[in-house]
Scaffold this active site. Structure first.
Site, PDB file in Angstrom:
ATOM      1  N   GLU A   1     105.132 -14.497  76.487  1.00  0.00           N
ATOM      2  CA  GLU A   1     103.870 -15.183  76.779  1.00  0.00           C
ATOM      3  C   GLU A   1     103.611 -15.222  78.287  1.00  0.00           C
ATOM      4  O   GLU A   1     102.465 -15.068  78.734  1.00  0.00           O
ATOM      5  CB  GLU A   1     103.903 -16.594  76.163  1.00  0.00           C
ATOM      6  CG  GLU A   1     102.752 -17.503  76.537  1.00  0.00           C
ATOM      7  CD  GLU A   1     101.368 -17.010  76.101  1.00  0.00           C
ATOM      8  OE1 GLU A   1     101.262 -15.981  75.407  1.00  0.00           O
ATOM      9  OE2 GLU A   1     100.386 -17.656  76.506  1.00  0.00           O
TER      10      GLU A   1
ATOM     11  N   TRP B   1      79.566 -10.109  73.817  1.00  0.00           N
ATOM     12  CA  TRP B   1      80.760  -9.310  74.115  1.00  0.00           C
ATOM     13  C   TRP B   1      80.549  -8.016  73.323  1.00  0.00           C
ATOM     14  O   TRP B   1      80.619  -8.015  72.089  1.00  0.00           O
ATOM     15  CB  TRP B   1      82.025 -10.031  73.667  1.00  0.00           C
ATOM     16  CG  TRP B   1      83.283  -9.311  74.051  1.00  0.00           C
ATOM     17  CD1 TRP B   1      83.824  -9.243  75.303  1.00  0.00           C
ATOM     18  CD2 TRP B   1      84.155  -8.579  73.185  1.00  0.00           C
ATOM     19  NE1 TRP B   1      84.983  -8.504  75.264  1.00  0.00           N
ATOM     20  CE2 TRP B   1      85.208  -8.081  73.983  1.00  0.00           C
ATOM     21  CE3 TRP B   1      84.147  -8.281  71.830  1.00  0.00           C
ATOM     22  CZ2 TRP B   1      86.241  -7.309  73.465  1.00  0.00           C
ATOM     23  CZ3 TRP B   1      85.177  -7.511  71.301  1.00  0.00           C
ATOM     24  CH2 TRP B   1      86.212  -7.035  72.129  1.00  0.00           C
TER      25      TRP B   1
ATOM     26  N   LYS C   1      87.216 -14.923  74.239  1.00  0.00           N
ATOM     27  CA  LYS C   1      88.130 -15.987  73.820  1.00  0.00           C
ATOM     28  C   LYS C   1      88.735 -15.737  72.447  1.00  0.00           C
ATOM     29  O   LYS C   1      89.903 -15.985  72.231  1.00  0.00           O
ATOM     30  CB  LYS C   1      87.381 -17.321  73.846  1.00  0.00           C
ATOM     31  CG  LYS C   1      88.213 -18.530  73.490  1.00  0.00           C
ATOM     32  CD  LYS C   1      89.225 -18.836  74.558  1.00  0.00           C
ATOM     33  CE  LYS C   1      90.116 -20.002  74.205  1.00  0.00           C
ATOM     34  NZ  LYS C   1      91.361 -19.982  74.984  1.00  0.00           N
TER      35      LYS C   1
ATOM     36  N   GLU D   1      96.753 -10.716  81.677  1.00  0.00           N
ATOM     37  CA  GLU D   1      95.353 -10.893  81.300  1.00  0.00           C
ATOM     38  C   GLU D   1      94.500 -11.522  82.381  1.00  0.00           C
ATOM     39  O   GLU D   1      93.305 -11.250  82.443  1.00  0.00           O
ATOM     40  CB  GLU D   1      95.197 -11.622  79.961  1.00  0.00           C
ATOM     41  CG  GLU D   1      95.623 -13.044  79.925  1.00  0.00           C
ATOM     42  CD  GLU D   1      95.445 -13.671  78.544  1.00  0.00           C
ATOM     43  OE1 GLU D   1      94.556 -13.276  77.787  1.00  0.00           O
ATOM     44  OE2 GLU D   1      96.227 -14.586  78.233  1.00  0.00           O
TER      45      GLU D   1
ATOM     46  N   ARG E   1      82.864 -16.956  75.149  1.00  0.00           N
ATOM     47  CA  ARG E   1      82.940 -16.130  73.942  1.00  0.00           C
ATOM     48  C   ARG E   1      82.519 -14.680  74.190  1.00  0.00           C
ATOM     49  O   ARG E   1      82.677 -13.818  73.329  1.00  0.00           O
ATOM     50  CB  ARG E   1      82.039 -16.718  72.844  1.00  0.00           C
ATOM     51  CG  ARG E   1      82.404 -18.127  72.463  1.00  0.00           C
ATOM     52  CD  ARG E   1      81.425 -18.689  71.449  1.00  0.00           C
ATOM     53  NE  ARG E   1      81.480 -17.970  70.211  1.00  0.00           N
ATOM     54  CZ  ARG E   1      82.319 -18.215  69.210  1.00  0.00           C
ATOM     55  NH1 ARG E   1      83.175 -19.200  69.328  1.00  0.00           N
ATOM     56  NH2 ARG E   1      82.296 -17.505  68.111  1.00  0.00           N
TER      57      ARG E   1
ATOM     58  N   ASN F   1      76.233 -13.069  65.904  1.00  0.00           N
ATOM     59  CA  ASN F   1      77.649 -13.003  66.298  1.00  0.00           C
ATOM     60  C   ASN F   1      78.413 -12.450  65.108  1.00  0.00           C
ATOM     61  O   ASN F   1      78.347 -13.023  64.019  1.00  0.00           O
ATOM     62  CB  ASN F   1      78.154 -14.413  66.641  1.00  0.00           C
ATOM     63  CG  ASN F   1      79.669 -14.457  66.780  1.00  0.00           C
ATOM     64  OD1 ASN F   1      80.273 -13.503  67.245  1.00  0.00           O
ATOM     65  ND2 ASN F   1      80.278 -15.563  66.374  1.00  0.00           N
ATOM     66  N   GLY F   2      79.115 -11.336  65.311  1.00  0.00           N
ATOM     67  CA  GLY F   2      79.881 -10.754  64.200  1.00  0.00           C
ATOM     68  C   GLY F   2      79.694  -9.246  64.190  1.00  0.00           C
ATOM     69  O   GLY F   2      79.276  -8.649  65.187  1.00  0.00           O
TER      70      GLY F   2
ATOM     71  N   CYS G   1      80.740 -13.121  70.192  1.00  0.00           N
ATOM     72  CA  CYS G   1      79.577 -13.524  70.968  1.00  0.00           C
ATOM     73  C   CYS G   1      79.317 -15.000  70.682  1.00  0.00           C
ATOM     74  O   CYS G   1      79.975 -15.598  69.837  1.00  0.00           O
ATOM     75  CB  CYS G   1      78.351 -12.729  70.534  1.00  0.00           C
ATOM     76  SG  CYS G   1      78.624 -10.951  70.564  1.00  0.00           S
TER      77      CYS G   1
ATOM     78  N   HIS H   1     119.066  -0.283  78.099  1.00  0.00           N
ATOM     79  CA  HIS H   1     118.710   0.770  77.141  1.00  0.00           C
ATOM     80  C   HIS H   1     117.467   1.536  77.566  1.00  0.00           C
ATOM     81  O   HIS H   1     116.815   2.154  76.722  1.00  0.00           O
ATOM     82  CB  HIS H   1     118.553   0.154  75.746  1.00  0.00           C
ATOM     83  CG  HIS H   1     119.811  -0.500  75.282  1.00  0.00           C
ATOM     84  ND1 HIS H   1     120.912   0.217  74.860  1.00  0.00           N
ATOM     85  CD2 HIS H   1     120.178  -1.804  75.234  1.00  0.00           C
ATOM     86  CE1 HIS H   1     121.883  -0.619  74.546  1.00  0.00           C
ATOM     87  NE2 HIS H   1     121.459  -1.853  74.774  1.00  0.00           N
TER      88      HIS H   1
ATOM     89  N   LYS I   1     100.243 -13.763  80.092  1.00  0.00           N
ATOM     90  CA  LYS I   1      99.385 -14.569  80.988  1.00  0.00           C
ATOM     91  C   LYS I   1      99.139 -13.807  82.282  1.00  0.00           C
ATOM     92  O   LYS I   1      98.022 -13.740  82.774  1.00  0.00           O
ATOM     93  CB  LYS I   1     100.035 -15.919  81.326  1.00  0.00           C
ATOM     94  CG  LYS I   1     100.024 -16.957  80.263  1.00  0.00           C
ATOM     95  CD  LYS I   1      98.696 -17.650  80.029  1.00  0.00           C
ATOM     96  CE  LYS I   1      97.843 -16.972  79.013  1.00  0.00           C
ATOM     97  NZ  LYS I   1      98.126 -16.939  77.659  1.00  0.00           N
TER      98      LYS I   1
HETATM   99  C1  AGP Z   1      95.641 -15.489  74.989  1.00  0.00           C
HETATM  100  O1  AGP Z   1      95.577 -15.887  76.291  1.00  0.00           O
HETATM  101  C2  AGP Z   1      94.672 -14.525  74.546  1.00  0.00           C
HETATM  102  N1  AGP Z   1      93.380 -14.789  75.003  1.00  0.00           N
HETATM  103  C3  AGP Z   1      94.829 -13.990  73.141  1.00  0.00           C
HETATM  104  O2  AGP Z   1      96.036 -13.311  73.098  1.00  0.00           O
HETATM  105  C4  AGP Z   1      94.746 -14.979  71.953  1.00  0.00           C
HETATM  106  O3  AGP Z   1      95.863 -15.817  71.935  1.00  0.00           O
HETATM  107  C5  AGP Z   1      94.666 -14.160  70.656  1.00  0.00           C
HETATM  108  O4  AGP Z   1      93.513 -13.366  70.697  1.00  0.00           O
HETATM  109  C6  AGP Z   1      94.673 -15.013  69.433  1.00  0.00           C
HETATM  110  O5  AGP Z   1      93.585 -15.880  69.401  1.00  0.00           O
HETATM  111  P1  AGP Z   1      93.531 -17.074  68.376  1.00  0.00           P
HETATM  112  O6  AGP Z   1      94.665 -18.004  68.708  1.00  0.00           O
HETATM  113  O7  AGP Z   1      92.192 -17.712  68.609  1.00  0.00           O
HETATM  114  O8  AGP Z   1      93.678 -16.483  67.009  1.00  0.00           O
END
Ligand code: AGP
Length: 607
Positions: free
Chosen positions: A480, A75, A602, A487, A27, A101-102, A2, A503, A484
């Site tokens: 990666e 969040w 994030k 997500e 966040r 936050n936490g 958050c 396989h 992308k």
């Molecule tokens: C990537 O697009 C994601 N949002 C996610 O996988 C992110 O890379 C992962 O949560 C790690 O975050 P960080 O680099 O802040 O540790």
């Protein structure tokens, strides 16, 4: 995770809190709220949904009066995203409001204790125990109540607190969640991230774990967990407000993709001196390099995939065996890690819960730890023996782009630097350093060479699933690329090592199934080509990512994405760029909320 903000000064607090929350919305964005103190009365406004709804409800903050307040964007972890569960939470006597936050890990037992003492709970959150504990321990001093409350809490928290008995004051408490104080002229602030502070001040203090701050318009005092006053240095934020604005782009993600040549240059260029890689921050690691028998790279999500991409260069050039481990797995795997292991921890935010836990686990086993981090002063950066910052600037879009490429760039720098220090770069060998120097240019070329991506997105955006295939560094970039796509566009996308197709996965290939084939390593080209032929003969449509003059692939594929020719050891940081753009345009075609994809935040500060 958050985001929290706090303001105290002479101006109306609500518009400033809302502005800060907009900057922190990446966040978490399922509900939001503010609490503003006007004299001895607290007004609380909460909404389910985005900050825009909170702005609407409060007329941009105009209909909430008061010069002191706190705010929150959520969040959800404990309890659904509803108005009742949104922060701020109030004490039963109405004197305290809290944002958090936490995660409070022992909230169940605290809740039972407080309920048995007659405290009434209005929400399902873990946070609410905090505000009732403060009420319980308050004997005329908020500071003392906070010390006693913090002693009862287990978990991670950044807290913002106001109390009707202390008008004009805001309190901030930090334990394992980011919290930064902003020092203004006649007004002061706190926030989870500097992006919320830079429009108002560049002078900031990074609170340490266990510390709390008492802020009024004129003063900032910081205390340790026993209540002793401590001094902290004021740091200056060097980047400006525009860095955290869209700057004319439709989305932060597109802006951040386009910023990659500059971001990678900022990461690499200052670390090349006289044709050698010089990374001042890792002096301690370099002096003990001869003792390192293995390297473990650990991280989550894209940061983990950055590790997968950088692993090849690191192992090949340094000659030290390198393995990659998901942080969420490593922390529970009783890993074989000791004083001869170098653990490289990668995190854009520096706040990812599993990454922090893995780092602590490795540190406890005696490993040397090196963090690759973007957010200055974050938890991972503080915990590691050495930290190499990526200097990507603020990354706002939830889907990382420049965060990832700069992480990969740091791993390339480490690879060449280690090779050099271990005497593994032949005298006068400038190839690897030149390749790294050219990387920002190559990334720019990869952006410029693909004007057809929006049209390709038009063709592929309705696919049920997309398969990404490649070998070695191509495979790492494919991982990666698929993440992308998933997500932000919500299409099913999976990356496979091309040799693994036979396989099992090839059973899924049918007429018109899109397969994105990464073919940017000449040594493995024929191998990947044979996989392209296999899937094509089963009806797949192949979109190949390769070089312009790669005739065999050009004639085998249905559609093409291009990158300039790059040493395969360093190519993943370039290959990913057209894949980021493809994911972006597919998501755009599908009308997705690109910067704030559903269910995500994030950084993931919970396990
Ligand atoms: C990537 O697009 C994601 N949002 C996610 O996988 C992110 O890379 C992962 O949560 C790690 O975050 P960080 O680099 O802040 O540790």
């Amino acid at each position: 995770m958050c985001g929290i903000v706090g303001f105290t000064g002479a101006r109306s607090a609500a518009p400033i809190l809302l502005d800060g929350l907009k900057k922190l919305e990446y966040r978490g964005y399922d509900s939001a709220g503010i609490a503003v103190m006007d004299g001895p009365a607290i007004s609380v406004v909460k909404v389910k949904g985005r900050i825009a709804s909170l702005c609407e409800r409060t007329d941009g903050g105009q209909n909430v009066s008061g010069v002191t307040g706190i705010g929150h964007t959520r969040w959800a972890t404990h309890g659904a995203p509803t108005e009742e569960n949104a922060h701020p939470h109030l004490s039963n006597d109405g004197r305290f409001a809290v944002v958090h936050n936490g995660i409070i890990e022992n909230y169940v037992s605290l809740r039972e204790e407080l309920m048995s003492e007659g405290y009434r709970f209005e929400s399902e959150t873990d946070t609410e125990v905090i505000v009732h504990l403060i009420e319980k321990y308050y004997r005329g001093s908020v500071r003392e109540a906070l010390v006693r409350t913090a002693n009862r809490l287990q978990g991670s928290y950044a807290l913002g607190v106001i109390c009707t008995e202390e008008t004009g004051r805001i309190y901030a408490v930090r334990e394992a969640s980011p919290l930064i104080l902003g020092i203004g002229a006649g007004e002061n602030y706190f926030a989870s991230d500097v992006t919320a502070l830079v429009p108002y001040t560049r002078n900031v203090i990074y609170l340490e774990d266990g510390e709390f701050a008492e802020l009024s318009a004129e003063s900032v005092r910081i205390f340790d967990c026993t209540g002793q006053e401590v001094r902290r240095k004021v740091s200056r934020v060097m980047w400006d407000v525009q860095a955290a604005e869209k700057g004319g782009y439709e989305h932060f993600m597109l802006k951040e993709i386009m910023e990659q040549p500059a971001a990678v240059k900022a990461t690499i260029a200052p670390r090349i001196r006289n044709g050698r890689i010089e990374i001042e921050e890792i002096g301690g690691i370099l002096s003990g390099l001869g003792d390192i028998r293995s390297i473990v790279i650990t991280a989550c999500g894209s940061a983990y995939y950055a590790g997968c991409a950088g692993r090849y260069a690191l192992e090949r050039l340094s000659g030290i065996p390198v393995r990659t481990e998901l942080a969420s797995e490593l922390r529970y795997s009783d890993p074989l890690i000791d004083g001869h292991t170098l653990v490289i921890v990668i995190s854009q935010s520096g706040e990812t819960a599993d990454t922090i836990a893995a780092l602590k686990e490795c540190r406890d086993r005696g490993a040397r730890t090196l963090a690759v981090v973007n957010v200055v002063g974050s938890t991972v950066a503080r915990l590691a023996d050495s930290t190499v910052y990526t200097w990507a600037g603020p990354e706002i879009a939830v889907a990382t782009t420049k965060g990832y490429t700069t992480q990969v760039a740091v791993l390339y720098l480490l690879a060449v630097c280690f090779a050099d220090r271990l005497g593994r770069l032949p005298e006068g060998e400038s190839g690897p350093v030149e390749s790294l120097q050219a990387l920002p240019r190559r990334i720019q070329q990869a952006i410029d060479m693909n004007p057809g991506i929006p049209a390709l997105a038009g063709k592929y955006h309705e696919s049920r699933a997309l398969f990404f295939i490649g070998r070695n560094t191509d495979y790492a970039a494919a991982l990666e690329g698929a993440l992308k796509m998933k997500e932000i566009s919500y299409l099913h996308a999976e990356a496979y090592a091309a040799g693994e197709l036979k396989h099992g996965t090839i059973a899924l290939i049918e007429e018109h199934q899109p397969v994105i084939a990464l073919c940017c390593n000449r040594a493995l080209m024929e191998k990947t080509l044979s996989n392209i032929v296999e899937v094509k003969s089963r009806g797949a449509e192949v979109l190949a990512l390769t070089f312009r003059n790669n005739q065999k692939i050009l004639s085998a594929a249905d559609d093409l994405l291009f990158i300039p020719e790059v040493d395969p050891l360093f190519s993943a940081a370039v290959e990913i760029v057209p894949l980021q753009l493809l994911a972006y345009h597919v998501a755009r075609e599908n009308g997705c909320d690109i910067d704030k994809p559903k269910n995500l935040a994030k950084s993931v500060t919970v396990e």
